[in-house]
Motif scaffolding. Structure first.
Motif, PDB file in Angstrom:
ATOM      1  N   ILE A  59       0.831  -1.200   0.000  1.00  0.00           N
ATOM      2  CA  ILE A  59       0.000   0.000   0.000  1.00  0.00           C
ATOM      3  C   ILE A  59       0.868   1.253   0.000  1.00  0.00           C
ATOM      4  N   ILE A  60       0.266   2.323  -0.488  1.00  0.00           N
ATOM      5  CA  ILE A  60       0.883   3.644  -0.465  1.00  0.00           C
ATOM      6  C   ILE A  60      -0.014   4.536   0.383  1.00  0.00           C
ATOM      7  N   VAL A  61       0.574   5.207   1.358  1.00  0.00           N
ATOM      8  CA  VAL A  61      -0.151   6.221   2.114  1.00  0.00           C
ATOM      9  C   VAL A  61       0.349   7.565   1.618  1.00  0.00           C
ATOM     10  N   ASP A  62      -0.508   8.279   0.902  1.00  0.00           N
ATOM     11  CA  ASP A  62      -0.150   9.593   0.360  1.00  0.00           C
ATOM     12  C   ASP A  62      -0.561  10.641   1.396  1.00  0.00           C
ATOM     13  N   GLY A  63       0.435  11.217   2.060  1.00  0.00           N
ATOM     14  CA  GLY A  63       0.169  12.151   3.149  1.00  0.00           C
ATOM     15  C   GLY A  63       0.074  13.602   2.751  1.00  0.00           C
ATOM     16  N   GLU A  64      -0.159  13.861   1.482  1.00  0.00           N
ATOM     17  CA  GLU A  64      -0.197  15.255   1.008  1.00  0.00           C
ATOM     18  C   GLU A  64      -1.210  16.100   1.777  1.00  0.00           C
ATOM     19  N   LYS A  65      -2.370  15.516   2.128  1.00  0.00           N
ATOM     20  CA  LYS A  65      -3.416  16.275   2.822  1.00  0.00           C
ATOM     21  C   LYS A  65      -3.539  15.875   4.291  1.00  0.00           C
ATOM     22  N   LEU A  66      -2.556  15.131   4.774  1.00  0.00           N
ATOM     23  CA  LEU A  66      -2.538  14.731   6.175  1.00  0.00           C
ATOM     24  C   LEU A  66      -1.937  15.871   6.990  1.00  0.00           C
ATOM     25  N   GLU A  67      -2.685  16.342   7.987  1.00  0.00           N
ATOM     26  CA  GLU A  67      -2.243  17.504   8.756  1.00  0.00           C
ATOM     27  C   GLU A  67      -1.537  17.136  10.053  1.00  0.00           C
ATOM     28  N   TYR A  68      -1.918  16.006  10.652  1.00  0.00           N
ATOM     29  CA  TYR A  68      -1.416  15.692  11.990  1.00  0.00           C
ATOM     30  C   TYR A  68      -1.471  14.192  12.211  1.00  0.00           C
ATOM     31  N   VAL A  69      -0.462  13.655  12.883  1.00  0.00           N
ATOM     32  CA  VAL A  69      -0.447  12.247  13.291  1.00  0.00           C
ATOM     33  C   VAL A  69      -0.013  12.198  14.746  1.00  0.00           C
ATOM     34  N   ASP A  70      -0.804  11.512  15.594  1.00  0.00           N
ATOM     35  CA  ASP A  70      -0.382  11.333  16.979  1.00  0.00           C
ATOM     36  C   ASP A  70       0.043   9.885  17.200  1.00  0.00           C
ATOM     37  N   SER A  71       0.334   9.526  18.446  1.00  0.00           N
ATOM     38  CA  SER A  71       0.835   8.187  18.739  1.00  0.00           C
ATOM     39  C   SER A  71      -0.179   7.100  18.388  1.00  0.00           C
ATOM     40  N   THR A  72      -1.463   7.412  18.497  1.00  0.00           N
ATOM     41  CA  THR A  72      -2.483   6.431  18.133  1.00  0.00           C
ATOM     42  C   THR A  72      -2.486   6.196  16.624  1.00  0.00           C
ATOM     43  N   GLY A  73      -2.272   7.264  15.865  1.00  0.00           N
ATOM     44  CA  GLY A  73      -2.162   7.136  14.414  1.00  0.00           C
ATOM     45  C   GLY A  73      -0.956   6.304  14.022  1.00  0.00           C
ATOM     46  N   LEU A  74       0.164   6.532  14.701  1.00  0.00           N
ATOM     47  CA  LEU A  74       1.356   5.723  14.452  1.00  0.00           C
ATOM     48  C   LEU A  74       1.079   4.265  14.813  1.00  0.00           C
ATOM     49  N   GLY A  75       0.373   4.059  15.910  1.00  0.00           N
ATOM     50  CA  GLY A  75       0.019   2.707  16.335  1.00  0.00           C
ATOM     51  C   GLY A  75      -0.824   1.989  15.299  1.00  0.00           C
ATOM     52  N   ALA A  76      -1.747   2.717  14.674  1.00  0.00           N
ATOM     53  CA  ALA A  76      -2.583   2.119  13.625  1.00  0.00           C
ATOM     54  C   ALA A  76      -1.722   1.699  12.440  1.00  0.00           C
ATOM     55  N   LEU A  77      -0.775   2.546  12.056  1.00  0.00           N
ATOM     56  CA  LEU A  77       0.116   2.209  10.943  1.00  0.00           C
ATOM     57  C   LEU A  77       0.970   0.987  11.275  1.00  0.00           C
ATOM     58  N   ILE A  78       1.472   0.926  12.507  1.00  0.00           N
ATOM     59  CA  ILE A  78       2.282  -0.220  12.924  1.00  0.00           C
ATOM     60  C   ILE A  78       1.444  -1.492  12.918  1.00  0.00           C
ATOM     61  N   SER A  79       0.217  -1.397  13.403  1.00  0.00           N
ATOM     62  CA  SER A  79      -0.675  -2.556  13.427  1.00  0.00           C
ATOM     63  C   SER A  79      -0.964  -3.059  12.007  1.00  0.00           C
ATOM     64  N   ILE A  80      -1.203  -2.135  11.090  1.00  0.00           N
ATOM     65  CA  ILE A  80      -1.437  -2.501   9.683  1.00  0.00           C
ATOM     66  C   ILE A  80      -0.176  -3.168   9.122  1.00  0.00           C
ATOM     67  N   LEU A  81       0.984  -2.589   9.427  1.00  0.00           N
ATOM     68  CA  LEU A  81       2.244  -3.142   8.933  1.00  0.00           C
ATOM     69  C   LEU A  81       2.464  -4.565   9.455  1.00  0.00           C
ATOM     70  N   ARG A  82       2.169  -4.799  10.726  1.00  0.00           N
ATOM     71  CA  ARG A  82       2.322  -6.149  11.291  1.00  0.00           C
ATOM     72  C   ARG A  82       1.419  -7.144  10.562  1.00  0.00           C
ATOM     73  N   THR A  83       0.199  -6.746  10.291  1.00  0.00           N
ATOM     74  CA  THR A  83      -0.732  -7.606   9.557  1.00  0.00           C
ATOM     75  C   THR A  83      -0.188  -7.917   8.170  1.00  0.00           C
ATOM     76  N   MET A  84       0.379  -6.897   7.523  1.00  0.00           N
ATOM     77  CA  MET A  84       0.872  -7.054   6.158  1.00  0.00           C
ATOM     78  C   MET A  84       2.164  -7.862   6.097  1.00  0.00           C
ATOM     79  N   LYS A  85       2.981  -7.805   7.150  1.00  0.00           N
ATOM     80  CA  LYS A  85       4.262  -8.521   7.143  1.00  0.00           C
ATOM     81  C   LYS A  85       4.064 -10.030   7.036  1.00  0.00           C
ATOM     82  N   GLU A  86       2.914 -10.531   7.506  1.00  0.00           N
ATOM     83  CA  GLU A  86       2.623 -11.959   7.400  1.00  0.00           C
ATOM     84  C   GLU A  86       2.651 -12.409   5.943  1.00  0.00           C
ATOM     85  N   SER A  87       2.255 -11.512   5.046  1.00  0.00           N
ATOM     86  CA  SER A  87       2.262 -11.834   3.617  1.00  0.00           C
ATOM     87  C   SER A  87       3.392 -11.111   2.878  1.00  0.00           C
TER      88      SER A  87
END
Length: 107
Positions: free
Chosen positions: A47-75
């Motif tokens: 996947i590509i996350v295009d952050g052009e219009k992303l204004e802010y990321v907090d620790s929960t947002g980072l946690g969501a990305l890490i969780s998605i990455l862990r799910t994806m690493k299985e494949s």
């Protein structure tokens, strides 16, 4: 406190592209994660996350990305991050998460 997510499949790159607009934080991170997982259930790709219009990321947002990455690493799939603002990129650098994700357009 609001997040719009434009998701589409890039046929040329054979990757899902997510364009979050707004804040990826405690209020919106579960919505983002659900959207990504739903699309990956349809077609499992990098996947590509295009952050052009992303204004802010907090620790929960980072946690969501890490969780998605862990799910994806299985494949053995990857997350590419593109077009993030310097303040958001700095969060990845400070937390050493810049080593977990692939930042496009950088040398």
């Amino acid at each position: 406190m609001s997040l719009n997510i434009d998701s589409s499949f890039n046929k040329d790159e054979k990757k899902w592209v997510f364009k979050p607009e707004g804040d990826l934080d405690i209020y919106t991170s579960s919505q983002f994660k659900e959207e990504v997982i739903q699309r990956l259930d349809e077609k499992e790709t990098d996947i590509i996350v295009d952050g052009e219009k992303l204004e802010y990321v907090d620790s929960t947002g980072l946690g969501a990305l890490i969780s998605i990455l862990r799910t994806m690493k299985e494949s053995e799939k990857k997350i590419y991050i593109d077009n993030v603002k310097p303040n958001i990129r700095k969060i990845f650098d400070i937390t050493n998460l810049d080593k977990m994700f692939i930042f496009r357009g950088e040398e």
